[in-house]
Design an enzyme around this catalytic site. Structure first.
Site, PDB file in Angstrom:
ATOM      1  N   HIS A   1      -2.372   1.907  -9.149  1.00 30.66           N
ATOM      2  CA  HIS A   1      -1.307   2.920  -9.175  1.00 30.66           C
ATOM      3  C   HIS A   1      -1.605   3.908 -10.294  1.00 30.66           C
ATOM      4  O   HIS A   1      -1.502   3.575 -11.474  1.00 30.66           O
ATOM      5  CB  HIS A   1       0.040   2.235  -9.403  1.00 30.66           C
ATOM      6  CG  HIS A   1       1.210   3.172  -9.368  1.00 30.66           C
ATOM      7  ND1 HIS A   1       2.511   2.725  -9.498  1.00 30.66           N
ATOM      8  CD2 HIS A   1       1.295   4.520  -9.225  1.00 30.66           C
ATOM      9  CE1 HIS A   1       3.336   3.757  -9.430  1.00 30.66           C
ATOM     10  NE2 HIS A   1       2.613   4.865  -9.282  1.00 30.66           N
TER      11      HIS A   1
ATOM     12  N   GLU B   1      -2.055   3.880  -5.040  1.00 29.25           N
ATOM     13  CA  GLU B   1      -0.618   4.115  -5.101  1.00 29.25           C
ATOM     14  C   GLU B   1      -0.358   5.348  -5.949  1.00 29.25           C
ATOM     15  O   GLU B   1      -0.951   5.504  -7.024  1.00 29.25           O
ATOM     16  CB  GLU B   1       0.106   2.911  -5.709  1.00 29.25           C
ATOM     17  CG  GLU B   1       0.066   1.670  -4.844  1.00 29.25           C
ATOM     18  CD  GLU B   1       0.863   0.533  -5.433  1.00 29.25           C
ATOM     19  OE1 GLU B   1       1.188  -0.399  -4.672  1.00 29.25           O
ATOM     20  OE2 GLU B   1       1.156   0.550  -6.648  1.00 29.25           O
TER      21      GLU B   1
ATOM     22  N   HIS C   1       5.624  -6.378  -3.987  1.00 29.17           N
ATOM     23  CA  HIS C   1       6.478  -6.204  -5.161  1.00 29.17           C
ATOM     24  C   HIS C   1       7.219  -7.501  -5.468  1.00 29.17           C
ATOM     25  O   HIS C   1       8.063  -7.953  -4.706  1.00 29.17           O
ATOM     26  CB  HIS C   1       7.490  -5.069  -5.023  1.00 29.17           C
ATOM     27  CG  HIS C   1       8.014  -4.624  -6.374  1.00 29.17           C
ATOM     28  ND1 HIS C   1       7.291  -3.814  -7.223  1.00 29.17           N
ATOM     29  CD2 HIS C   1       9.160  -4.911  -7.037  1.00 29.17           C
ATOM     30  CE1 HIS C   1       7.975  -3.595  -8.331  1.00 29.17           C
ATOM     31  NE2 HIS C   1       9.108  -4.266  -8.248  1.00 29.17           N
TER      32      HIS C   1
END
Length: 240
Positions: A43, A70, A191
């Site tokens: 990310h 991400e 997540h």
């Protein structure tokens, strides 16, 4: 069984704590792949709190499985993705004050902007996944703007404090999978997944990939990254 994408952000978090050169997330990605990871996730946040631009460029050169970038749906990040050309992009919400991503994208509320970004990336041959909550309107909006994938946010499932609450959240994820697949979307999830809660999510029909980071890196501190990845593969099969 879904494949495993290992998120290496928190290797970079340790490095950035001292603003030094180690541990190197590039080396971590190599070890994760050698241990059986089918993908690497990173990310690149706007505030660059962990993964850096240098990391993404080197990951593109070294990852031999799939590189999932991400990112927020900003002009800066779109330009980086078009330059780096990851195997696919996952669009996520960002707030500078958050510790980690707190929820899914509001595709309904940002439909025009997200449709533009999805079109920019997919027209360039970069598939797009949208990180969303398992809510019918968000899934429908994701299909409407022609994203190829969604990644279902598993945070509420992971944080459920009772078995009944966890079962309710798992049912919502199952229904989300069914709706998404019926709408022509491919489905990932992630997540908050851990060695202890991943198996039911891995069993959801149609689930293609689980993106998991923090629990693997936490385990790796104690047993090494390769063993931590192998153990997660076992956990996804219900064999741990």
């Amino acid at each position: 069984m879904p494949t495993l994408g290992v998120n290496i952000d928190h290797v970079a978090t340790v490095r950035q704590a001292r603003r030094t050169v180690e541990p190197d997330p590039i080396a971590a990605a190599v070890l994760a792949e050698l241990a059986g990871a089918e993908g690497i996730t990173a990310h690149l946040r706007e505030d660059r709190r962990h993964i850096q631009d240098r990391d993404v460029r080197l990951l593109r050169q070294t990852v031999r499985t799939r590189l999932n970038l991400e990112m927020a749906a900003t002009d800066e990040m779109v330009a980086i993705a078009l330059d780096i050309r990851p195997d696919y992009v996952t669009l996520v919400p960002e707030r500078r004050e958050e510790v980690t991503t707190e929820g899914g994208l509001n595709v309904v509320g940002q439909r025009d902007r997200l449709a533009l970004v999805v079109d920019q990336l997919q027209s360039a041959g970069i598939p797009v996944s949208l990180f969303i909550d398992a809510e019918p309107d968000q899934i429908a909006a994701s299909a409407a703007i022609q994203a190829q994938w969604i990644e279902l946010h598993t945070g509420r499932y992971a944080e459920a404090e009772t078995e009944a609450a966890q079962a309710q959240e798992l049912a919502a994820l199952r229904q989300g999978c069914e709706q998404a697949i019926a709408a022509g979307l491919r489905v990932n999830a992630g997540h908050g997944l851990t060695y202890w809660n991943v198996y039911p999510v891995a069993q959801l029909p149609g689930m293609e990939e689980l993106n998991i980071g923090h629990t693997i890196i936490s385990r790796a501190v104690l047993v090494g990254l390769e063993r931590a990845v192998r153990e997660m593969k076992l956990a996804m099969q219900g064999k741990l």
